[in-house]
Motif scaffolding. Sequence first.
Motif, PDB file in Angstrom:
ATOM      1  N   ARG A 167       1.695  11.303  -3.140  1.00  0.00           N
ATOM      2  CA  ARG A 167       2.105  10.874  -4.486  1.00  0.00           C
ATOM      3  C   ARG A 167       3.211   9.812  -4.443  1.00  0.00           C
ATOM      4  NH1 ARG A 167       4.530  16.929  -5.562  1.00  0.00           N
ATOM      5  NH2 ARG A 167       5.737  16.857  -3.667  1.00  0.00           N
ATOM      6  N   ALA A 168       4.158   9.941  -3.492  1.00  0.00           N
ATOM      7  CA  ALA A 168       5.248   8.953  -3.417  1.00  0.00           C
ATOM      8  C   ALA A 168       4.699   7.574  -3.049  1.00  0.00           C
ATOM      9  CB  ALA A 168       6.291   9.393  -2.397  1.00  0.00           C
ATOM     10  N   ASN A 169       3.726   7.540  -2.141  1.00  0.00           N
ATOM     11  CA  ASN A 169       3.161   6.255  -1.726  1.00  0.00           C
ATOM     12  C   ASN A 169       2.327   5.622  -2.831  1.00  0.00           C
ATOM     13  OD1 ASN A 169       4.316   6.581   0.716  1.00  0.00           O
ATOM     14  ND2 ASN A 169       2.498   7.474   1.660  1.00  0.00           N
ATOM     15  N   SER A 172       4.802   4.083  -5.134  1.00  0.00           N
ATOM     16  CA  SER A 172       5.313   2.818  -4.581  1.00  0.00           C
ATOM     17  C   SER A 172       4.280   1.709  -4.725  1.00  0.00           C
ATOM     18  CB  SER A 172       5.657   2.958  -3.099  1.00  0.00           C
ATOM     19  OG  SER A 172       6.626   3.937  -2.899  1.00  0.00           O
ATOM     20  N   GLU A 199      -3.196   2.358  -1.761  1.00  0.00           N
ATOM     21  CA  GLU A 199      -1.748   2.207  -1.519  1.00  0.00           C
ATOM     22  C   GLU A 199      -1.430   1.936  -0.056  1.00  0.00           C
ATOM     23  OE1 GLU A 199      -3.314   5.019  -1.902  1.00  0.00           O
ATOM     24  OE2 GLU A 199      -2.398   6.618  -0.702  1.00  0.00           O
ATOM     25  N   ALA A 212       8.391   3.844   4.336  1.00  0.00           N
ATOM     26  CA  ALA A 212       7.143   4.152   3.619  1.00  0.00           C
ATOM     27  C   ALA A 212       7.012   3.339   2.340  1.00  0.00           C
ATOM     28  CB  ALA A 212       7.064   5.645   3.310  1.00  0.00           C
ATOM     29  N   ALA A 213       8.116   3.153   1.624  1.00  0.00           N
ATOM     30  CA  ALA A 213       8.063   2.430   0.349  1.00  0.00           C
ATOM     31  C   ALA A 213       7.900   0.931   0.544  1.00  0.00           C
ATOM     32  CB  ALA A 213       9.328   2.727  -0.464  1.00  0.00           C
ATOM     33  N   ASP A 259       2.395  -1.457   3.222  1.00  0.00           N
ATOM     34  CA  ASP A 259       1.094  -1.172   2.598  1.00  0.00           C
ATOM     35  C   ASP A 259       0.039  -0.849   3.655  1.00  0.00           C
ATOM     36  OD1 ASP A 259       0.694  -3.669   3.655  1.00  0.00           O
ATOM     37  OD2 ASP A 259       0.434  -4.689   1.741  1.00  0.00           O
ATOM     38  N   LEU A 292       5.973  14.249   4.505  1.00  0.00           N
ATOM     39  CA  LEU A 292       4.876  13.764   3.665  1.00  0.00           C
ATOM     40  C   LEU A 292       5.407  13.370   2.285  1.00  0.00           C
ATOM     41  CD1 LEU A 292       2.077  16.303   4.642  1.00  0.00           C
ATOM     42  CD2 LEU A 292       2.196  13.894   5.300  1.00  0.00           C
ATOM     43  N   ASP A 293       6.298  14.191   1.740  1.00  0.00           N
ATOM     44  CA  ASP A 293       6.907  13.886   0.440  1.00  0.00           C
ATOM     45  C   ASP A 293       7.671  12.577   0.488  1.00  0.00           C
ATOM     46  OD1 ASP A 293       6.082  15.767  -1.319  1.00  0.00           O
ATOM     47  OD2 ASP A 293       7.801  17.104  -1.063  1.00  0.00           O
ATOM     48  N   ALA A 294       8.306  12.311   1.623  1.00  0.00           N
ATOM     49  CA  ALA A 294       9.100  11.089   1.768  1.00  0.00           C
ATOM     50  C   ALA A 294       8.212   9.861   1.882  1.00  0.00           C
ATOM     51  CB  ALA A 294      10.018  11.192   2.980  1.00  0.00           C
ATOM     52  N   GLY A 295       6.891  10.074   2.131  1.00  0.00           N
ATOM     53  CA  GLY A 295       5.982   8.932   2.161  1.00  0.00           C
ATOM     54  C   GLY A 295       5.222   8.744   3.457  1.00  0.00           C
ATOM     55  N   ASP A 349       2.159   9.239   5.817  1.00  0.00           N
ATOM     56  CA  ASP A 349       0.757   9.574   5.568  1.00  0.00           C
ATOM     57  C   ASP A 349       0.286  10.647   6.536  1.00  0.00           C
ATOM     58  OD1 ASP A 349      -0.138   7.366   3.556  1.00  0.00           O
ATOM     59  OD2 ASP A 349       1.096   6.380   5.066  1.00  0.00           O
TER      60      ASP A 349
END
Lengths: 203, 250
Positions: free
Chosen positions: A16-18, A21, A177, B70-71, B74, B93-96, B98
Motif C-alpha cells: 500500500r505504501a508503494n 508513492s 508502482e 522505497a518512495a 519505480d 513491507l509496510d515501509a515499502g 516489495d
Amino acid sequence: MSEPSIGILDLGAANRANVASGLERSGARVAFVCTPRAFQECAALVIPGVANLGYIAAELDRLTLREPLLHAVERGMPLLGICAGYQLLFEGSDEAPEARALGLFDGRVRALAAARLPHMGWNLVEGGDGVRDWAYFAHGFAPVASTCAIATTELDGHRFVSVARKGNTVGTQFHPERSGTYGRAFLDAFVAFAREAACSQSA
Amino acid sequence: MLAKRVIACLDVAAGRIVKGIHFLALRDAGDPVEAARTYCQEGIDELVLLDVKATSERRASAIDTVAAVAAAIDVPLTAGGGVRNIDDVARLLDAGADKVAINSAAVADPSLLTRAAERFGRQCVVISIDVRRTASGNAIATHGARVAISRDPIAWAREAQARGAGELLLTSIDRDGTQAGFDTALLAQARAALRIPIVASGGAGTCASFADAFGAGADAALAATVFHDGLLRIADVKACCTQRGVRVRT
C-alpha cells in the motif's frame, strides 16, 4: 478546486505504501480508506495487493466494504486493482477457493503453469494493438481467460490476462508502482481518468 | 517471456552505503537514496538494500532508510538484514519493501518462512543463504558470515523452498568483493534442485560474469561494488547479455 483524492483500500496489503508513492509521483492526492464513509470523499479507488487473496477478501468483509465498493463501482467510480487486488475483481481463485471474490470481471484465477514459480521479474505486457511494454510481476496465480482482457503476457508457452477492463474498472496483474516508465505512464493515465470522472460527477 | 534481472545491491549501515570485502572492513560509500535514483535512471531492474550489520549488532533494520529508498524508486526493492521475526517482515513491507530477505532467523526457526508466506504471499519471502567453501564441501554461514553452520546450502535451500520461500538470494562469501565472477558451479547445483527463482550474488566482475551466471541457471544477478564504483555500466551489462542471447529488459 482542490485535487480530489484517490482512496487506497487498506486491506492490509503489503504494497500500500508503494502504491501511494506511485500515485503521488503521478500527481495524485491519496488517502488510505478502511470505512464505507470514507469512500464518499474519493474520486477513485485502488485495491493494492501483496497478500494472499483469501486474506484480503476476508478483510473486505470484516471492514464491511464489499457492498459500498460494489455500489461505488455501479455509480461509475473508477477502480484499479493491482496484483492480488486485481485477482479479487474476477469470479474466484484457485489460491483461495473458499474466498468470495468480487465478480466484476468474468473468468477465474488459476495456478500458473510454469517451470519456475513464482513468476517474478520483468515480462512483456502485449495489447491487442501490438504494443508491448515491460512490467514487473510477482505472483503464482493469474486469470487465464476473460472477455474483459485487454492485454496478455506469455510465460513458458502459456498466456495469462495481465490487464483487464470493464467500464470504469481496470486491473493489472503486474505492479504499475514498480514498473518503471510504463508503470508511471499507466498510473498517470489512471490519475487523469479519476480527475475527469470527478469533474463530470461534480458538473 | 520473462527477462533475466540485473540487480544492484546497496549495503547499508547506519543510513549510509558501506562496502567491504568478504563482508568485513566496511567503508562509507554514500547516500542510499541518491544511489537508488541513479540506478533507476541507468536501467537497473531491481534493488536490494541490506542492513549489513543489523543481525550482528542485534538491532532492527534501518526502517527509515528502507522507506526513503522505497518512495524514491519505480523498480522493486528487497530489504534484508536483521530480520528476526514476522513483525520485522511486516515493518519492512509496510515501509515499502516489495520483498524481505531472511537469513539467520530462518536458519534458527524455519517456520518463520511459512508464517511470512501465509500472511504476505510467498512472492515476497526471500531466503538469503551465504555460502562458504570448506575442506569438506560447501557450508552455510549466518550473522553476516560470522557464524559457520555445517549444513549443505542446497539441502537448506530446498527446505526453505518447501517452507514458503519464493526466491533464493545465493551469496558466495568466497567470491564476495573479489570480482572473480559468480560461483557458477554453485548456481548450477541450486538450479537443478529448486523451482523458485535464484538471485546470484558475490563475485560480479565483468559484463561476461553476468551472462555466465544466467547461463548457469540464475534468474537474476546482483552486484554492489562494480556498479557503485562505476567499474561496470548497467547498459553495458545488458548489451553483453543480449549479445550472448540472454533476454533482458531494455
